[in-house]
Design a protein around this motif. Structure first.
Motif, mmCIF file in Angstrom:
data_model
loop_
_atom_site.group_PDB
_atom_site.id
_atom_site.type_symbol
_atom_site.label_atom_id
_atom_site.label_comp_id
_atom_site.label_asym_id
_atom_site.label_seq_id
_atom_site.Cartn_x
_atom_site.Cartn_y
_atom_site.Cartn_z
ATOM 1 N N VAL A 1 0.840 -1.207 0.000
ATOM 2 C CA VAL A 1 0.000 0.000 0.000
ATOM 3 C C VAL A 1 0.872 1.253 0.000
ATOM 4 O O VAL A 1 1.740 1.412 0.857
ATOM 5 C CB VAL A 1 -0.911 0.030 1.246
ATOM 6 C CG1 VAL A 1 -1.849 1.212 1.177
ATOM 7 C CG2 VAL A 1 -1.677 -1.268 1.365
ATOM 8 N N ALA A 2 0.660 2.110 -0.960
ATOM 9 C CA ALA A 2 1.390 3.376 -0.969
ATOM 10 C C ALA A 2 0.754 4.292 0.041
ATOM 11 O O ALA A 2 -0.453 4.461 0.064
ATOM 12 C CB ALA A 2 1.350 3.997 -2.355
ATOM 13 N N ILE A 3 1.587 4.818 0.864
ATOM 14 C CA ILE A 3 1.148 5.674 1.942
ATOM 15 C C ILE A 3 0.382 6.861 1.516
ATOM 16 O O ILE A 3 -0.672 7.201 2.008
ATOM 17 C CB ILE A 3 2.339 6.394 2.633
ATOM 18 C CG1 ILE A 3 3.462 6.612 1.635
ATOM 19 C CG2 ILE A 3 2.602 5.848 3.934
ATOM 20 C CD1 ILE A 3 4.099 7.937 1.763
ATOM 21 N N THR A 4 1.061 7.547 0.640
ATOM 22 C CA THR A 4 0.785 8.956 0.521
ATOM 23 C C THR A 4 -0.350 9.159 -0.451
ATOM 24 O O THR A 4 -0.720 10.270 -0.731
ATOM 25 C CB THR A 4 2.064 9.637 0.055
ATOM 26 O OG1 THR A 4 2.680 8.785 -0.927
ATOM 27 C CG2 THR A 4 3.026 9.795 1.184
ATOM 28 N N SER A 5 -0.908 8.050 -0.865
ATOM 29 C CA SER A 5 -2.035 8.077 -1.784
ATOM 30 C C SER A 5 -1.640 8.857 -3.016
ATOM 31 O O SER A 5 -0.500 9.215 -3.211
ATOM 32 C CB SER A 5 -3.281 8.681 -1.145
ATOM 33 O OG SER A 5 -3.240 10.084 -1.209
ATOM 34 N N ASP A 6 -2.606 9.145 -3.802
ATOM 35 C CA ASP A 6 -2.345 9.858 -5.039
ATOM 36 C C ASP A 6 -2.458 11.351 -4.816
ATOM 37 O O ASP A 6 -2.331 12.130 -5.738
ATOM 38 C CB ASP A 6 -3.390 9.401 -6.064
ATOM 39 C CG ASP A 6 -2.751 9.255 -7.413
ATOM 40 O OD1 ASP A 6 -1.543 8.975 -7.469
ATOM 41 O OD2 ASP A 6 -3.466 9.423 -8.418
ATOM 42 N N LYS A 7 -2.706 11.749 -3.591
ATOM 43 C CA LYS A 7 -3.087 13.132 -3.346
ATOM 44 C C LYS A 7 -1.957 14.008 -2.811
ATOM 45 O O LYS A 7 -2.137 15.201 -2.624
ATOM 46 C CB LYS A 7 -4.277 13.164 -2.381
ATOM 47 C CG LYS A 7 -5.558 12.572 -2.971
ATOM 48 C CD LYS A 7 -6.757 13.025 -2.181
ATOM 49 C CE LYS A 7 -8.054 12.718 -2.898
ATOM 50 N NZ LYS A 7 -8.302 11.266 -2.989
ATOM 51 N N LEU A 8 -0.790 13.401 -2.564
ATOM 52 C CA LEU A 8 0.324 14.209 -2.061
ATOM 53 C C LEU A 8 1.153 14.731 -3.225
ATOM 54 O O LEU A 8 1.531 13.981 -4.123
ATOM 55 C CB LEU A 8 1.219 13.386 -1.137
ATOM 56 C CG LEU A 8 2.422 14.165 -0.578
ATOM 57 C CD1 LEU A 8 1.958 15.298 0.338
ATOM 58 C CD2 LEU A 8 3.374 13.235 0.158
ATOM 59 N N ILE A 9 1.439 16.009 -3.191
ATOM 60 C CA ILE A 9 2.281 16.624 -4.215
ATOM 61 C C ILE A 9 3.519 17.200 -3.545
ATOM 62 O O ILE A 9 3.415 17.965 -2.584
ATOM 63 C CB ILE A 9 1.489 17.726 -4.945
ATOM 64 C CG1 ILE A 9 0.383 17.059 -5.772
ATOM 65 C CG2 ILE A 9 2.404 18.558 -5.833
ATOM 66 C CD1 ILE A 9 -0.669 18.004 -6.242
#
Lengths: 239, 239
Positions: A1-9
């Motif tokens: 599971v990627a932590i930062t989701s798709d929402k971290l820039i």
């Protein structure tokens, strides 16, 4: 599971060193974070970083902006990073303290994490676009961190609660195997005179406790058993 | 307070890149860790790292060894790091899991944290001198970390429970100041017809809640008051 989701820039502002751009992108790949934005990168560095051998998707898909407000336009929460001991109108919080809040906000809205240039960090003007300012805890005399390392640490902190390395199961032999080794060891000890019938019970308990204190895996168990078998064979059959 | 006390030793094994040696040393300075040991560093890299501009005490005082057992001879607990998905006889544990134990052991005994070369990491032979093997959690497809970043993250994890950044106190104005702003704002709102005597109570509560929701520092408070005073003056005295 990627932590930062798709929402971290991740936003790098006015970065000078191509190696640092590459290092930031690599840390992002390590922690499953894909969106890199660059504000006014030093042009030759940016060209060099993009064309470096092994430059990955994060770099190829990075976007370049002219200003901080442009780069964070679609972000609900903007967090600046600062190593310097300046006074901001925002209060500066520890990374450990900001991370849970950022993680929670990333569940629902796009958020940005800003890193300033190697030499000066984020300017007060850059920071005025941020909802929060975080600082990585360091010793006070050495508070200036390498940019790539700062990015890596921030992403690690975001990841540490939710990602766990794929660890091998701790394979331990069961009590039956331990009992077999225990018996072989005691027999050898009796045979070589390490212990005798009188001290036998005491030695037996010591050996049992020793074997239980040190979790043994199957490889170690077979090493012990092979060793004790050979010792026994030599003792009975001579050198 | 330096986290890692004087008892943590960072050991870099067969490092190739002088920038990585420098980056590791810089991270050590950031987190108050002073003892760097190098096992068979690539000689030109080591010479270059040591003589780099800004190379700090950590590098100058670093010691070079011929082998891992030599480098950890005085260490009570030796922890290896590994990004690779190999099978070791030791079970591999997450950094988050090993850190508290390492921190506890550092209270009383010298311990070492080993990092392998950029290309191959620690060998199985190197790891056989370790009491524990840790892995930094990453996404599985990108598990290979930059050496300097790996050192930084490990030291950060050791530090994060005990070090907190020197944060500025969150200076908020007290309720008296908020009440003054509230009164000025309401007066202006009445004056410009934003609200009237009928809706007054409702508006007042909305304003009060708004001002309490957003902690205001003294600078922000004086900005509001100066703004409202000027608005009031212009309203009474004309443009």
């Amino acid at each position: 599971v990627a932590i930062t989701s798709d929402k971290l820039i991740v936003v790098l502002v006015a970065t000078r060193n191509p190696l640092n751009i590459g290092a930031a992108a690599r840390a992002m790949s390590n922690f499953g974070c894909r969106h890199l934005r660059l504000v006014r990168p030093y042009e030759p560095s940016w060209v060099e970083a993009k064309s470096a051998v092994g430059a990955d998707d994060v770099l190829h898909e990075a976007e370049v902006f002219d200003s901080v407000p442009d780069a964070v336009k679609d972000c609900g929460w903007v967090v600046g990073t600062s190593g310097a001991e300046r006074t901001f109108s925002q209060s500066v919080r520890g990374l450990q303290d900001v991370a849970p809040e950022l993680r929670a906000r990333l569940q629902t809205s796009t958020s940005a994490l800003l890193f300033g240039s190697e030499k000066t960090g984020l300017s007060n003007d850059d920071l005025s676009y941020c909802q929060a300012v975080l600082r990585i805890p360091t010793v006070q005399e050495h508070s200036s961190m390498n940019l790539g390392q700062a990015v890596a640490i921030c992403l690690y902190e975001l990841a540490r609660e939710v990602m766990h390395p794929a660890v091998e199961p701790n394979r331990q032999v069961d009590s039956g195997v331990l009992a077999r080794i225990e018996r072989m060891l005691i027999e050898t000890m009796l045979e070589i005179g390490y212990t005798d019938e009188k001290r036998h019970t005491h030695t037996e308990r010591e050996v049992r406790e020793y074997l239980r204190r040190h979790a043994m895996n199957p490889m170690e168990a077979s090493m012990w058993m092979k060793f004790l078998r050979k010792v026994g064979w030599r003792l009975r059959n001579g050198g």
